[in-house]
Write a protein that holds these residues in place. Structure first.
Motif, short mmCIF file in Angstrom:
data_model
loop_
_atom_site.label_atom_id
_atom_site.label_comp_id
_atom_site.label_asym_id
_atom_site.label_seq_id
_atom_site.Cartn_x
_atom_site.Cartn_y
_atom_site.Cartn_z
N UNK A 220 15.44 4.21 -28.06
CA UNK A 220 16.85 3.86 -27.90
C UNK A 220 17.70 5.11 -27.70
N UNK A 221 17.43 6.16 -28.48
CA UNK A 221 18.17 7.42 -28.35
C UNK A 221 17.90 8.05 -26.98
N UNK A 222 16.64 8.02 -26.55
CA UNK A 222 16.29 8.56 -25.23
C UNK A 222 17.03 7.79 -24.13
N UNK A 223 17.07 6.46 -24.28
CA UNK A 223 17.79 5.62 -23.30
C UNK A 223 19.26 6.01 -23.22
N UNK A 224 19.88 6.13 -24.37
CA UNK A 224 21.30 6.49 -24.40
C UNK A 224 21.54 7.87 -23.79
N UNK A 225 20.65 8.81 -24.10
CA UNK A 225 20.78 10.15 -23.55
C UNK A 225 20.65 10.18 -22.04
N UNK A 226 19.68 9.42 -21.52
CA UNK A 226 19.49 9.34 -20.06
C UNK A 226 20.74 8.79 -19.38
N UNK A 227 21.30 7.72 -19.96
CA UNK A 227 22.48 7.08 -19.37
C UNK A 227 23.68 8.03 -19.39
N UNK A 228 23.92 8.67 -20.52
CA UNK A 228 25.08 9.57 -20.65
C UNK A 228 24.99 10.71 -19.65
#
Length: 520
Positions: A220-228
């Motif tokens: 989830x953290x990786x996903x959020x980081x990629x999007x940001x």
């Protein structure tokens, strides 16, 4: 494996037939104009002219929207407009638009089928979902009466978002969870409002699966980081542009409460499969309405996810109506929603999934085919009705009409706030003002500039000004928006007027002079 390929091929053929049914009447005529179509055609034209003048990114409002420097494409991302813009410069623009739209529809069928097949573990559910979803009243509205390309593309991507969500909470060690950040990135570059709505949808879904999410925290953290990181170009561009100027956000004629649908109107317009003529007539169509009724009855037979989405579908239907107290949110960030009936897109998605899972136990091929034929008959009638609504039509031979339509949209959204200061924004948001009519103020005298006096280029517009006073200081207010960064050369002073337009001060050597303003 061979049986799976044969099944896929059969369904893909049916999707092509369904696409033919959708566009049979519309493509014969050319382009049938809807509520927001001119807005999006102007965005396409701005990008197309920019590309064919040798630039990858869209110009700052010099080619379209009446050539007034309106920064629509800075606030409204345009990634998915590139196919439209590229093809528009190669072939007949009307044909180019229809080819791109048909292609998106075919892809929408395939995306829906493959994503839901993975989520439900049933190709039959994927087929039922794709047929119901892509023939629903709200989805068809986007490519007919509304003409909203961006929201249509966003809704086409929504099934992949669910696939990414399920991939995140599953333990099959696949990379399906990557669809979650990828789709949010694509949505951000397509339609920001849909990104916000779908994010709300995913947050609600996450609450249902909170225990599973706790063990997937790293993903989830990786996903959020990629999007940001991947969406920084969009967010920074908007932040930097609004830092110096307050911008007019998209205007709605009325309050959220009044724009919400009356339950009786939603029910009756859906039952009648009505093609909306007014904003108050938006509906989900008879297919989805029947699915709501049937899915409630078949809720116990559905899977856990099917029951959850079935209930959420009803909740989102409720949110689209004025039974919900929208007046509480009128002066909050929720006002960017503009129309509460936007929740009908997610409602349609949830209901289509719930019913498709309930129907996966249908093994009789004849029933599935009858289902397909009936839905296509409903769609065929819907499209026939739309194509005979006396909307403006741009046929394949009317290239000049298309060019005018695709460059002369009158909009006030995203203007500097002071441009409409003291004016009723709701009453004037699509009315041509002096700036749209190219009225300049030359030394205090109102002068209308002709098209021959205005020459747009990439990120700059040149004006041929007349009736100047030679060898004296002249002050001219041009019909050109200024977000605080416009400039010129050759000693011409450029400043922002009190109305958010461009004022220049210079000393001409003769009564007529060419002036070039660079847009930033």
């Amino acid at each position: 494996m061979r049986s799976s390929k044969r099944t896929n091929f059969k369904y893909y053929c049916l999707f092509l037939v369904n696409t033919f049914v959708i566009y049979f009447f519309e493509v014969k005529n050319g382009i049938i104009c809807g509520w927001d179509l001119q807005f999006h055609l102007n965005r396409i034209e701005e990008l197309s002219q920019s590309i064919y003048s040798g630039h990858l990114l869209s110009s700052n409002g010099s080619f379209a929207f009446c050539q007034i420097g309106l920064l629509v494409n800075k606030f409204y991302p345009y990634l998915f407009l590139y196919p439209f813009a590229l093809l528009r410069g190669l072939i007949n623009p009307v044909l180019a638009y229809n080819i791109c739209l048909i292609s998106i529809t075919i892809l929408s069928f395939i995306i829906s089928y493959r994503a839901i097949t993975y989520v439900s573990r049933s190709s039959l559910s994927g087929f039922f979902f794709s047929i119901i979803y892509n023939n629903s009243g709200y989805i068809l509205l986007q490519i007919t009466q509304r003409g909203d390309i961006a929201e249509y593309i966003a809704l086409a991507l929504l099934p992949l978002l669910l696939e990414g969500f399920i991939g995140l909470i599953d333990n099959d060690n696949s990379l399906k969870w990557l669809w979650l950040p990828i789709i949010f990135i694509l949505l951000t570059y397509d339609h920001l409002l849909s990104t916000i709505l779908f994010m709300l949808f995913m947050i609600i879904m996450a609450l249902f699966y909170w225990h599973e999410f706790r063990s997937k925290l790293i993903k989830l953290i990786i996903s959020m980081g990629i999007v940001i990181v991947a969406t920084l170009p969009v967010s920074l561009q908007i932040i930097l542009t609004t830092h110096q100027n307050r911008i007019i956000t998209p205007i709605v004629p009325d309050t959220l409460q009044n724009e919400a649908l009356k339950p009786s109107d939603l029910f009756l317009n859906s039952l009648n499969n009505n093609v909306p003529g007014l904003l108050s007539e938006v509906n989900v169509g008879i297919v989805v309405l029947l699915c709501v009724i049937f899915s409630i009855w078949a809720l116990k037979q559905s899977s856990k996810l099917g029951r959850q989405l079935g209930i959420l579908g009803v909740v989102f239907l409720f949110l689209s109506t004025n039974l919900f107290p929208w007046f509480i949110f009128q002066h909050t960030i929720m006002q960017v929603l503009q129309f509460p009936w936007r929740f009908l897109g997610i409602a349609t998605f949830c209901i289509a999934y719930a019913i498709s899972v309930a129907l996966q136990n249908v093994r009789d091929r004849n029933i599935a085919m009858i289902f397909f034929i009936l839905i296509n008959m409903v769609t065929f009638n819907y499209m026939h009705t739309f194509c005979h609504r006396n909307n403006q039509v741009i046929d394949y031979h009317s290239v000049k009409q298309y060019n005018n339509y695709a460059t002369e949209a009158v909009y006030t959204d995203y203007m500097p706030y002071q441009t409409l200061h003291g004016i009723n924004k709701a009453a004037n948001f699509r009315k041509a003002s002096d700036i749209h009519r190219h009225i300049a103020l030359i030394n205090g005298k109102r002068t209308r500039l002709s098209n021959r006096q205005i020459h747009p280029e990439y990120d700059r517009i040149s004006y041929r000004l007349t009736n100047l006073i030679p060898n004296k200081k002249n002050q001219v207010t041009l019909p050109l928006l200024n977000y605080g960064k416009n400039y010129s050369k050759d000693g011409i002073k450029v400043q922002q007027s009190s109305k958010g337009t461009t004022t220049i001060i210079f000393v001409p050597s003769q009564p007529q002079q060419h002036i070039t303003i660079y847009l930033r």
